[in-house]
Design an enzyme around this catalytic site. Structure first.
Site, PDB file in Angstrom:
ATOM      1  N   CYS A 101     -11.882 -61.643  45.812  1.00 18.79           N
ATOM      2  CA  CYS A 101     -11.968 -60.917  45.114  1.00 18.79           C
ATOM      3  C   CYS A 101     -11.222 -60.123  44.508  1.00 18.79           C
ATOM      4  O   CYS A 101     -10.751 -59.509  45.788  1.00 18.79           O
ATOM      5  CB  CYS A 101     -13.678 -60.942  44.243  1.00 18.79           C
ATOM      6  SG  CYS A 101     -13.878 -60.140  46.563  1.00 18.79           S
ATOM      7  N   CYS A 104     -11.868 -57.683  48.289  1.00 17.05           N
ATOM      8  CA  CYS A 104     -10.653 -57.823  49.355  1.00 17.05           C
ATOM      9  C   CYS A 104      -9.596 -57.877  49.093  1.00 17.05           C
ATOM     10  O   CYS A 104      -8.875 -57.239  49.841  1.00 17.05           O
ATOM     11  CB  CYS A 104     -10.649 -59.836  49.190  1.00 17.05           C
ATOM     12  SG  CYS A 104     -11.498 -60.796  48.926  1.00 17.05           S
ATOM     13  N   ASP A 506      -1.920-100.787  32.148  1.00 16.37           N
ATOM     14  CA  ASP A 506      -0.946-101.512  33.788  1.00 16.37           C
ATOM     15  C   ASP A 506      -2.609-101.542  34.147  1.00 16.37           C
ATOM     16  O   ASP A 506      -3.087-101.183  34.607  1.00 16.37           O
ATOM     17  CB  ASP A 506       0.268-100.464  34.001  1.00 16.37           C
ATOM     18  CG  ASP A 506       0.470-101.858  34.831  1.00 16.37           C
ATOM     19  OD1 ASP A 506       0.981-103.247  34.565  1.00 16.37           O
ATOM     20  OD2 ASP A 506       1.007-101.320  36.060  1.00 16.37           O
ATOM     21  N   ASP A 682       3.147 -97.459  35.732  1.00 15.53           N
ATOM     22  CA  ASP A 682       3.937 -96.764  36.958  1.00 15.53           C
ATOM     23  C   ASP A 682       4.953 -97.635  37.119  1.00 15.53           C
ATOM     24  O   ASP A 682       5.942 -96.773  37.879  1.00 15.53           O
ATOM     25  CB  ASP A 682       2.725 -97.075  38.165  1.00 15.53           C
ATOM     26  CG  ASP A 682       2.285 -98.219  38.407  1.00 15.53           C
ATOM     27  OD1 ASP A 682       2.416 -99.482  38.125  1.00 15.53           O
ATOM     28  OD2 ASP A 682       2.622 -98.395  40.029  1.00 15.53           O
ATOM     29  N   ASP A 686       6.872-100.852  33.676  1.00 17.25           N
ATOM     30  CA  ASP A 686       6.020-100.784  32.122  1.00 17.25           C
ATOM     31  C   ASP A 686       6.948 -99.342  31.588  1.00 17.25           C
ATOM     32  O   ASP A 686       6.431 -98.220  30.717  1.00 17.25           O
ATOM     33  CB  ASP A 686       5.318 -99.492  32.966  1.00 17.25           C
ATOM     34  CG  ASP A 686       3.679-100.266  33.501  1.00 17.25           C
ATOM     35  OD1 ASP A 686       3.760-101.507  33.288  1.00 17.25           O
ATOM     36  OD2 ASP A 686       3.828 -99.692  34.497  1.00 17.25           O
TER      37      ASP A 686
END
Length: 790
Positions: A101, A104, A506, A682, A686
């Site tokens: 923040c 800090c 898939d 993947d 595919d």
């Protein structure tokens, strides 16, 4: 102090041990979790910075008990490319952990400026960066960094510092232009007010001229310094023969400025210096806020870019040495301490380790790794130190590839943005024509008001909101996706994803983990151990998840390996031809759902594998269905395994033993019905369906070919990110529609009012700026998108 202390440790908020450390601060006894936090709190108190505890809105960072050694940071080769010389000494920017923040940042600024030899310091809580200016003749850099670490803010060298410095210079220039505009506009409006109040024309001509010339003087730097981005933009647009927003803005400002100068010289009735400078101020403010919105939206990309550390511990004969990451080479053995960041891609040497890959995947859960598993640059080592053997460095790491992919997506203009730009360009030309017509009409009615009303028409209808409506929304949405670990690789990915109404999935590596396990092996002839080695050799370089099922420490070398998507893999081992895959392909037998090893006609072995379903697959499928995307499962695996997965996930439409051509044909059939297909996969097989679908998503662990064919990549393991991305894409489309609708409605209302003389140039500038701020604020709502709802 009057601290708003957390419930645990007074300094960091973490749970207190059974016997906490107690420190006395300003007459009150405080409990802290460790001596490190106690020392930090005491130093803050002794330095007179106790206001930090009153100002902060979250707990501080825990202070490490074992101080890090920053002496290597004093070396010239480490500072090279990060620190640069200044008249007072040197300057460097570091990235700090634990800065949450503004309090800090305030604490860091004041603490560092108390260090001997530090001439300046500046912390940015948004970017997590700290700029340090110091004099090396009085102090090295290492004790300054040690002070940062002693307060719980662990520093790291920032990557891409040259680009960050340029962004900082650009921001500072914009702030300077905005400051000059604000000061000049305030003064110009103050003097203009005196002229406006002379409603009875009783002011002496000399006094009137004095106010006008003073207004001219304070307006000139606003027009030519603060307004320079618009003037330069107009020059570029006219040179390229595509007049746009900058042309309209600069023309309006210059018309108001020079017409006012002419009227001042000739003693005319009206001047519009105040309208010119108000236009520059309001539009600069809107542009500054839009830049800040883009900056925060792209913070995830910057985090990725700087995630790779600048230093690494490399093993050498007799010990280890700390070297810049740029000095690492393939094959080097690197040590990574607990809590440190992996500097390069590599393979784990130790037996086991736990890695936090949240920066790469968006998932905060630690990932367990075993010996030989891949490790990625940017991951954080958890629990215990580890050793890895480097396989890829620099631009070749997965981290660098992800950064480049997201950067390309954010820099490419999508269709909807190009459409908005084209509309804005045509609108600008039409607006000039409309202003000329309005001027001509009013010249016949009230010549003294003709210029003022034409100027108001130009200002009030400036298409700033239209130009900001799309890019701000897209930048914010891309930033949110990147924070989730979803990387958009195509310019039109979000638009296409929002329109999808059916999803094709898939199985292996998508709905399942892609970690097949061998649970049955039968030798038809010969020794099953030998056949397993042959199968492992064929799969070793096939790029298929099945390689994990046959992984062995020592395997023979396979040559002439060739993958036939949908069938299997073939190659030579010890000079003999083998095939591994479906029964008819490998052994000339009827398909039974198992994996066979043979030579095409003779069977040598039969293998049975299984692949666990992802834990969140059922929830993800249900969420997709709730979002109006009925799931279809298409897999190249056997019927029994596909039916089992489909049944467990509630998918009614499924098909097994699908070749890449079969999958693509199924997608084409859905598209022929008017459906917009989202494909998720993947593997290599595919790639055709991912390329043929309306929009496609590849899993991060999949084949590179699948990534190149996809529009988006799920960098994490959670499949729930898929429905989240769909929901965000649809919300982005709605917000873009809202922004475009607002821009259109605003112009429909404002343009006639200005043409009728009800809106003056000053009020027109205010309305234009308000319109731009509305669309920017609306787009920023995309950064607060959470979870999935139907």
């Amino acid at each position: 102090m009057n601290p708003s202390a957390p419930s645990g440790c007074f300094h960091c908020g973490e749970p207190l041990p059974a016997d906490p450390v107690r420190v006395r601060l300003d007459g009150a006894e405080r409990e802290v979790c460790c001596a490190g936090c106690g020392a930090a709190a005491s130093w803050i108190r002794d330095a007179g910075l106790g206001d930090y505890y009153r100002l902060r809105d979250s707990a501080g960072a825990r202070v490490d008990l074992s101080p890090a050694d920053y002496s290597a940071w004093d070396r010239a080769d480490v500072q090279a490319g990060h620190a640069f010389d200044t008249p007072e000494g040197r300057e460097i920017t570091v990235v700090c952990e634990g800065m949450h923040c503004a309090a800090c940042a305030w604490l860091i600024d004041h603490a560092l400026r108390r260090e001997p030899g530090v001439s300046d310091a500046g912390a940015n809580a948004i970017t997590g960066r700290v700029r340090i200016a110091w004099d090396p003749r009085h102090t090295p850099l290492s004790p300054v960094l040690a002070r940062l670490a002693s307060l719980g803010y662990r520093p790291h060298l920032a990557q891409g510092e040259a680009a960050e410095r340029e962004r900082r210079r650009e921001r500072n220039r914009l702030i300077a232009r905005l400051g000059v505009a604000a000061l000049g506009t305030t003064q110009a409006m103050m003097f203009a007010e005196a002229l406006y109040l002379d409603t009875a024309n009783e002011m002496a001509p000399a006094t009137r001229d004095f106010f006008r010339w003073i207004t001219f003087l304070v307006s000139t730097p606003v027009v030519f310094f603060s307004g320079w981005p618009f003037l330069a933009g107009m020059a570029t647009e006219l040179r390229e023969r595509r007049p746009g927003m900058d042309t309209l803005v600069a023309t309006s400002v210059l018309l108001a400025y020079f017409a006012s100068l002419v009227e001042t010289l000739r003693g005319g009735a009206h001047v519009w210096f105040d309208a010119a400078v108000m236009f520059v101020l309001f539009l600069l403010a809107a542009r500054f806020l839009e830049r800040m919105a883009r900056r925060q939206a792209s913070a995830r990309l910057d985090t990725l870019a700087r995630a790779q550390p600048a230093l690494a511990w490399r093993e050498v004969t007799g010990g280890r040495e700390q070297v810049p990451v740029s000095a690492l080479c393939t094959g080097d053995v690197v040590q990574v301490g607990a809590g440190d960041t992996v500097p390069a891609d590599g393979e784990l040497i130790d037996e086991a380790a736990a890695l936090d890959e949240s920066l790469l995947t968006g998932e905060s859960t630690a990932v367990a790794k075993a010996a030989g598993d891949p490790l990625y640059a940017g991951s954080a080592c958890r629990e215990a130190p580890l050793r890895l053997r480097v396989t890829r460095t620099g631009a070749d790491t997965r981290l660098s590839q992800l950064v480049r992919a997201v950067d390309r997506a954010q820099s490419t203009r999508p269709r909807v943005a190009r459409f908005a730009d084209a509309v804005a360009q045509r609108f600008v030309v039409s607006l000039f024509v409309a202003a000329i017509i309005v001027f001509a009409v009013w010249w016949q009615l009230q010549p003294e008001r003709a210029f003022e009303i034409a100027l108001a028409v130009l200002v009030v209808s400036c298409p700033c909101a239209l130009s900001l409506a799309v890019p701000t929304a897209l930048a914010t949405a891309h930033g949110t996706l990147a924070r989730w670990g979803v990387l958009a690789l195509g310019a039109d990915s979000l638009e296409s994803l929002a329109r999808a109404d059916v999803v094709v999935l898939d199985k292996t590596g998508t709905l399942t983990l892609g970690q097949p396990r061998l649970h049955g092996a039968q030798a038809i002839e010969g020794d099953i151990g030998h056949w397993r080695q042959v199968a492992a050799a064929l799969e070793a370089n096939a790029g298929h998840p099945l390689a994990l099922a046959f992984a062995m420490h020592e395997v023979p070398v396979a040559t002439a390996v060739r993958t036939l998507p949908g069938h299997g893999v073939q190659g030579q081992v010890d000079g003999r031809d083998y095939r591994l895959g479906r029964a008819e392909f490998a052994a000339g037998r009827a398909d039974d759902g198992a994996l066979w090893l043979g030579d095409g006609s003779t069977a040598f072995a039969r293998f049975e594998t299984s692949d666990p379903v992802r834990e969140d697959a059922a929830d993800a499928v249900a969420s997709l269905r709730a979002l109006g995307l009925p799931p279809h499962l298409l897999s190249g695996d056997g019927e029994a395994s596909v039916a089992a997965v489909a049944g467990s996930l509630g998918i009614e439409d499924f098909a097994s033993r699908q070749s890449p051509e079969d999958k693509l044909a199924a997608v084409r059939a859905l598209q022929a019905q008017g459906r917009r297909v989202l494909a998720v996969g993947d593997g290599i097989n595919d790639a055709p369906v991912l390329a043929g679908a309306d929009v496609s998503v590849a899993m991060a662990g999949g084949a590179p070919l699948a990534h190149r064919s996809a529009d988006l990549v799920l960098a994490g393991a959670s499949l729930m990110r898929l429905p989240q991305a769909v929901q965000l894409a649809r919300r982005t489309r709605r917000i873009i529609g809202q922004n475009l609708g607002w821009a259109l409605a605003y112009n429909v209302v404002a343009l006639p009012l200005a043409a009728l003389g009800h809106i003056g140039p000053g009020l027109a500038a205010l309305g234009m700026a308000a319109s731009s701020l509305v669309v920017t604020a609306n787009a920023l709502r995309l950064g607060r998108t959470k979870g999935v709802t139907a």
